[in-house]
Design a protein around this motif. Structure first.
Motif, PDB file in Angstrom:
ATOM      1  N   ARG A 162       0.836  -1.212   0.000  1.00 20.40           N
ATOM      2  CA  ARG A 162       0.000   0.000   0.000  1.00 20.40           C
ATOM      3  C   ARG A 162       0.869   1.260   0.000  1.00 20.40           C
ATOM      4  O   ARG A 162       0.580   2.217  -0.709  1.00 20.40           O
ATOM      5  CB  ARG A 162      -0.937   0.014   1.198  1.00 20.40           C
ATOM      6  N   ILE A 163       1.928   1.254   0.799  1.00 21.31           N
ATOM      7  CA  ILE A 163       2.824   2.416   0.853  1.00 21.31           C
ATOM      8  C   ILE A 163       3.455   2.637  -0.522  1.00 21.31           C
ATOM      9  O   ILE A 163       3.504   3.765  -1.019  1.00 21.31           O
ATOM     10  CB  ILE A 163       3.889   2.235   1.952  1.00 21.31           C
ATOM     11  N   GLN A 164       3.918   1.574  -1.154  1.00 20.00           N
ATOM     12  CA  GLN A 164       4.512   1.698  -2.496  1.00 20.00           C
ATOM     13  C   GLN A 164       3.497   2.240  -3.500  1.00 20.00           C
ATOM     14  O   GLN A 164       3.840   3.053  -4.357  1.00 20.00           O
ATOM     15  CB  GLN A 164       5.054   0.356  -2.969  1.00 20.00           C
ATOM     16  N   ARG A 165       2.249   1.787  -3.403  1.00 22.40           N
ATOM     17  CA  ARG A 165       1.207   2.279  -4.309  1.00 22.40           C
ATOM     18  C   ARG A 165       0.963   3.771  -4.079  1.00 22.40           C
ATOM     19  O   ARG A 165       0.844   4.550  -5.027  1.00 22.40           O
ATOM     20  CB  ARG A 165      -0.094   1.495  -4.100  1.00 22.40           C
ATOM     21  N   LEU A 166       0.952   4.203  -2.807  1.00 24.73           N
ATOM     22  CA  LEU A 166       0.757   5.622  -2.488  1.00 24.73           C
ATOM     23  C   LEU A 166       1.928   6.458  -3.026  1.00 24.73           C
ATOM     24  O   LEU A 166       1.737   7.579  -3.498  1.00 24.73           O
ATOM     25  CB  LEU A 166       0.579   5.816  -0.983  1.00 24.73           C
ATOM     26  N   GLU A 167       3.135   5.904  -2.966  1.00 25.35           N
ATOM     27  CA  GLU A 167       4.303   6.593  -3.520  1.00 25.35           C
ATOM     28  C   GLU A 167       4.217   6.651  -5.051  1.00 25.35           C
ATOM     29  O   GLU A 167       4.441   7.702  -5.651  1.00 25.35           O
ATOM     30  CB  GLU A 167       5.593   5.883  -3.095  1.00 25.35           C
ATOM     31  N   LYS A 168       3.881   5.521  -5.661  1.00 22.17           N
ATOM     32  CA  LYS A 168       3.810   5.426  -7.127  1.00 22.17           C
ATOM     33  C   LYS A 168       2.804   6.414  -7.712  1.00 22.17           C
ATOM     34  O   LYS A 168       3.035   7.006  -8.767  1.00 22.17           O
ATOM     35  CB  LYS A 168       3.435   4.004  -7.534  1.00 22.17           C
ATOM     36  N   HIS A 169       1.712   6.623  -7.004  1.00 22.01           N
ATOM     37  CA  HIS A 169       0.660   7.516  -7.492  1.00 22.01           C
ATOM     38  C   HIS A 169       0.889   8.972  -7.074  1.00 22.01           C
ATOM     39  O   HIS A 169       0.030   9.815  -7.295  1.00 22.01           O
ATOM     40  CB  HIS A 169      -0.711   7.038  -7.024  1.00 22.01           C
ATOM     41  N   GLY A 170       2.049   9.265  -6.476  1.00 22.05           N
ATOM     42  CA  GLY A 170       2.387  10.648  -6.134  1.00 22.05           C
ATOM     43  C   GLY A 170       1.643  11.197  -4.935  1.00 22.05           C
ATOM     44  O   GLY A 170       1.615  12.411  -4.729  1.00 22.05           O
ATOM     45  N   ILE A 171       1.051  10.339  -4.136  1.00 27.44           N
ATOM     46  CA  ILE A 171       0.366  10.802  -2.926  1.00 27.44           C
ATOM     47  C   ILE A 171       1.391  11.020  -1.823  1.00 27.44           C
ATOM     48  O   ILE A 171       1.379  12.040  -1.149  1.00 27.44           O
ATOM     49  CB  ILE A 171      -0.740   9.806  -2.522  1.00 27.44           C
ATOM     50  N   ILE A 172       2.295  10.065  -1.659  1.00 23.70           N
ATOM     51  CA  ILE A 172       3.458  10.257  -0.785  1.00 23.70           C
ATOM     52  C   ILE A 172       4.582  10.707  -1.704  1.00 23.70           C
ATOM     53  O   ILE A 172       4.977   9.978  -2.613  1.00 23.70           O
ATOM     54  CB  ILE A 172       3.842   8.969  -0.043  1.00 23.70           C
ATOM     55  N   THR A 173       5.074  11.916  -1.484  1.00 25.08           N
ATOM     56  CA  THR A 173       6.072  12.475  -2.397  1.00 25.08           C
ATOM     57  C   THR A 173       7.487  12.461  -1.835  1.00 25.08           C
ATOM     58  O   THR A 173       8.416  12.864  -2.525  1.00 25.08           O
ATOM     59  CB  THR A 173       5.705  13.915  -2.791  1.00 25.08           C
ATOM     60  N   GLY A 174       7.659  12.037  -0.586  1.00 25.47           N
ATOM     61  CA  GLY A 174       9.008  11.975  -0.048  1.00 25.47           C
ATOM     62  C   GLY A 174       9.004  11.864   1.459  1.00 25.47           C
ATOM     63  O   GLY A 174       7.957  11.922   2.108  1.00 25.47           O
ATOM     64  N   TYR A 175      10.205  11.713   1.993  1.00 24.02           N
ATOM     65  CA  TYR A 175      10.438  11.620   3.430  1.00 24.02           C
ATOM     66  C   TYR A 175      11.591  12.565   3.728  1.00 24.02           C
ATOM     67  O   TYR A 175      12.496  12.721   2.911  1.00 24.02           O
ATOM     68  CB  TYR A 175      10.821  10.186   3.811  1.00 24.02           C
ATOM     69  N   ARG A 176      11.562  13.210   4.890  1.00 20.57           N
ATOM     70  CA  ARG A 176      12.622  14.169   5.178  1.00 20.57           C
ATOM     71  C   ARG A 176      12.839  14.308   6.672  1.00 20.57           C
ATOM     72  O   ARG A 176      11.968  13.958   7.464  1.00 20.57           O
ATOM     73  CB  ARG A 176      12.280  15.531   4.575  1.00 20.57           C
ATOM     74  N   ALA A 177      13.981  14.846   7.018  1.00 20.85           N
ATOM     75  CA  ALA A 177      14.268  15.186   8.408  1.00 20.85           C
ATOM     76  C   ALA A 177      13.759  16.598   8.668  1.00 20.85           C
ATOM     77  O   ALA A 177      13.857  17.466   7.801  1.00 20.85           O
ATOM     78  CB  ALA A 177      15.770  15.124   8.660  1.00 20.85           C
ATOM     79  N   VAL A 178      13.211  16.827   9.833  1.00 21.45           N
ATOM     80  CA  VAL A 178      12.766  18.157  10.227  1.00 21.45           C
ATOM     81  C   VAL A 178      13.834  18.709  11.167  1.00 21.45           C
ATOM     82  O   VAL A 178      14.114  18.114  12.208  1.00 21.45           O
ATOM     83  CB  VAL A 178      11.383  18.104  10.918  1.00 21.45           C
ATOM     84  N   VAL A 179      14.440  19.824  10.789  1.00 15.97           N
ATOM     85  CA  VAL A 179      15.564  20.395  11.523  1.00 15.97           C
ATOM     86  C   VAL A 179      15.098  21.623  12.297  1.00 15.97           C
ATOM     87  O   VAL A 179      14.350  22.452  11.765  1.00 15.97           O
ATOM     88  CB  VAL A 179      16.691  20.787  10.536  1.00 15.97           C
TER      89      VAL A 179
END
Length: 151
Positions: free
Chosen positions: A40-57
């Motif tokens: 499911r996570i991969q599908r959400l990434e593939k469809h551009g719903i999840i666009t990335g992961y980042r550190a909050v500084v």
């Protein structure tokens, strides 16, 4: 992509709160196996719903002690140059194009007042600016996800 179901929305909420959760932990929290949650996570990434992961500084922890919001009122012909300058200015951490009297809103973090003055002056070449110092920031909320019409 078809509409998000209740499990997709739960996964998005979890990952917005903690993007470092493992697929196994996400699956455990939403009642799926690790492979099913990972798919499911991969599908959400593939469809551009999840666009990335980042550190909050924390800006102050890296010497950026002044946080300001700069609003710029410019013309249509000056807009591309103002946007280009914002992209090239490392202190501008986000840019929003807005409606109303102002055209652009810049979120800016600077180490000291002199650098903020330089950033303001450089943006002012494209029109009147209004600068507001940020007294306090509050933690961002997770984005809401529209309820599914099929669940």
């Amino acid at each position: 992509m078809e509409s998000l179901d209740k499990i997709d929305r739960a996964i998005l909420e979890l990952l917005q709160t903690d993007g470092r959760l493992t697929g196994a932990e996400v699956g455990r929290r939403v009642g799926l196996s690790q492979p099913a949650a990972g798919a499911r996570i991969q599908r959400l990434e593939k469809h551009g719903i999840i666009t990335g992961y980042r550190a909050v500084v924390a800006p102050a922890a890296v010497g950026l002690n002044i946080h300001a919001v700069i609003r710029l009122r410019t013309t249509q012909s000056q807009l591309p140059q103002a946007l280009s300058l914002a992209t090239q200015t490392p202190e501008v951490v986000s840019t929003l194009r807005v409606t109303g009297e102002d055209c652009l809103l810049f979120d800016v973090h600077c180490p000291h007042a002199e650098r903020l003055e330089q950033v303001v002056d450089s943006l002012a070449r494209y029109g009147p600016v209004t600068t507001s110092l940020v007294l306090r920031s509050y933690p961002p909320k997770s984005l809401p996800t529209a309820p599914s019409t099929t669940s």
